[in-house]
Scaffold this active site. Sequence first.
Site, PDB file in Angstrom:
ATOM      1  N   HIS A   1      20.616 -14.178 169.849  1.00 33.45           N
ATOM      2  CA  HIS A   1      19.337 -14.767 169.450  1.00 33.45           C
ATOM      3  C   HIS A   1      18.996 -15.883 170.434  1.00 33.45           C
ATOM      4  CE1 HIS A   1      16.801 -16.740 165.979  1.00 33.45           C
ATOM      5  NE2 HIS A   1      16.194 -16.800 167.158  1.00 33.45           N
TER       6      HIS A   1
ATOM      7  N   GLU B   1      14.219 -19.286 158.254  1.00 33.78           N
ATOM      8  CA  GLU B   1      14.459 -20.447 159.126  1.00 33.78           C
ATOM      9  C   GLU B   1      13.827 -21.651 158.418  1.00 33.78           C
ATOM     10  OE1 GLU B   1      12.468 -20.175 162.899  1.00 33.78           O
ATOM     11  OE2 GLU B   1      13.533 -21.917 163.748  1.00 33.78           O
TER      12      GLU B   1
ATOM     13  N   ASP C   1      18.970 -19.928 170.425  1.00 31.29           N
ATOM     14  CA  ASP C   1      17.526 -19.858 170.138  1.00 31.29           C
ATOM     15  C   ASP C   1      16.689 -20.263 171.361  1.00 31.29           C
ATOM     16  OD1 ASP C   1      15.471 -19.156 168.451  1.00 31.29           O
ATOM     17  OD2 ASP C   1      15.584 -20.929 167.175  1.00 31.29           O
ATOM     18  N   ASP C   2      16.552 -21.549 171.605  1.00 33.05           N
ATOM     19  CA  ASP C   2      15.721 -22.065 172.714  1.00 33.05           C
ATOM     20  C   ASP C   2      16.497 -23.189 173.408  1.00 33.05           C
ATOM     21  OD1 ASP C   2      13.099 -20.612 172.074  1.00 33.05           O
ATOM     22  OD2 ASP C   2      13.620 -21.532 170.163  1.00 33.05           O
TER      23      ASP C   2
ATOM     24  N   HIS D   1      12.789 -12.653 162.440  1.00 32.41           N
ATOM     25  CA  HIS D   1      13.046 -14.045 162.081  1.00 32.41           C
ATOM     26  C   HIS D   1      12.649 -14.216 160.620  1.00 32.41           C
ATOM     27  CE1 HIS D   1      13.342 -14.800 166.333  1.00 32.41           C
ATOM     28  NE2 HIS D   1      13.414 -16.111 166.190  1.00 32.41           N
TER      29      HIS D   1
ATOM     30  N   HIS E   1      15.515 -16.856 173.124  1.00 33.72           N
ATOM     31  CA  HIS E   1      14.190 -16.494 173.661  1.00 33.72           C
ATOM     32  C   HIS E   1      14.176 -16.909 175.132  1.00 33.72           C
ATOM     33  CE1 HIS E   1      12.638 -15.999 169.507  1.00 33.72           C
ATOM     34  NE2 HIS E   1      13.554 -16.904 169.248  1.00 33.72           N
TER      35      HIS E   1
HETATM   36  N1  HPA Z   1      11.440 -19.335 165.246  1.00 34.80           N
HETATM   37  C1  HPA Z   1      10.336 -18.618 165.355  1.00 34.80           C
HETATM   38  N2  HPA Z   1       9.801 -18.313 166.519  1.00 34.80           N
HETATM   39  C2  HPA Z   1      10.403 -18.728 167.630  1.00 34.80           C
HETATM   40  C3  HPA Z   1      11.551 -19.472 167.576  1.00 34.80           C
HETATM   41  C4  HPA Z   1      12.107 -19.783 166.312  1.00 34.80           C
HETATM   42  O1  HPA Z   1      13.151 -20.448 166.154  1.00 34.80           O
HETATM   43  N3  HPA Z   1      11.901 -19.737 168.844  1.00 34.80           N
HETATM   44  C5  HPA Z   1      10.992 -19.153 169.633  1.00 34.80           C
HETATM   45  N4  HPA Z   1      10.067 -18.550 168.908  1.00 34.80           N
HETATM   46 ZN    ZN Z   2      14.337 -17.591 167.424  1.00 32.30          ZN
END
Ligand code: HPA
Ligand code: ZN
Length: 340
Positions: free
Chosen positions: A23, A204, A282-283, A201, A25
Amino acid sequence: MLRNNCRSQYETFIRKLPKTELHVHLEGTLEPEMLFRLANRNRIALKWKSPEELRNAYYFQDLPGFLEVYFKGCEVMKTAQDFHDVTRAYLERAEEDGVVHAEVFLGPQTFLAQGVPLEAIMDGMFGAIDEMRGRISCFYLSSVIRTRPESEALELLELLAPWHDRIAGFGMGGAERGNPPSRFAGYYRECRRLGFKTTVHAGEEGPAEYVREAVEVLRPDRIDHGKTAESDPELMKLLAEREIPLTLCPVSNLKLNVIRDMAEHPLKKLLDAGIRVTVNSDDPAYFQAYVNENWLACAEALRLSRADLRELARNSFLASFLPESEKRSWLAQIEAFSEK
Ligand code: HPA
Ligand code: ZN
């Protein structure tokens, strides 16, 4: 002193464990230095004076607040070379963390809306993935944005037809609250009909009901995040019984104020409930933590044992879209690693 020793022992153990990342991006791996380089190359003016100034601006209130900054960053990615460079930098960084296989998201809608041709995105990204083969394996997961219409997601699926044999699966991200999974039932049905793996997703910022709805209506192979499932014991049982993996992103949860403190994170609770949980970044450029930093933050705050860490490593392969034979081979290597 002792604490530092413990930390370095954890660090070495985590770095050496063979693992996947499932996971992440690619847009979220755009480091400030790279962002500046691409902006200069594409003659795009920035409101920050330096990469340091930009990095210092990385404080987010919540997911929508973060996404605003993330989509702003995407504006510097224009050419095949840009998509190549971002992908290559991530793969090199992941390799350093002992990641042997990554499954990466990139959402073409953002770039198509900025006039970037789909060919530039795909050629650049797959070029870097191909160059790195032999050092780290990488599957591409195409992602759509849940705040846009379902019809647009279906259109993208068609536009991607020339690359279908290179796409491992389809996922969906974007601002979660007020955008329940069921709005994309038709899109997920079509992805499955075409034989693709799917992830979504859910859970979250959204409630446990969104995770349940995602499981029941979209029938994905994995849930991205799924953190809020912790509040629903019946749902936890369902995830464990159906072996639906969760790709947790602990530092992301902390930086987006989903949790106040890492010690509150339900990773260990979900793991102990028999759910196939995995650790991911994630990022990483925006949350300033690549995958091992996520592992380390959980290991320390939740006092994970080596057995827990090995289980997380096994889960990272079991939850992946690798062929069964490769999964078995990696599981055997983790077994051998444990015995050393
Ligand atoms: N959640 C939803 N969209 C996203 C995320 C996330 O954590 N990171 C990049 N796009
Ligand atoms: Zn994500």
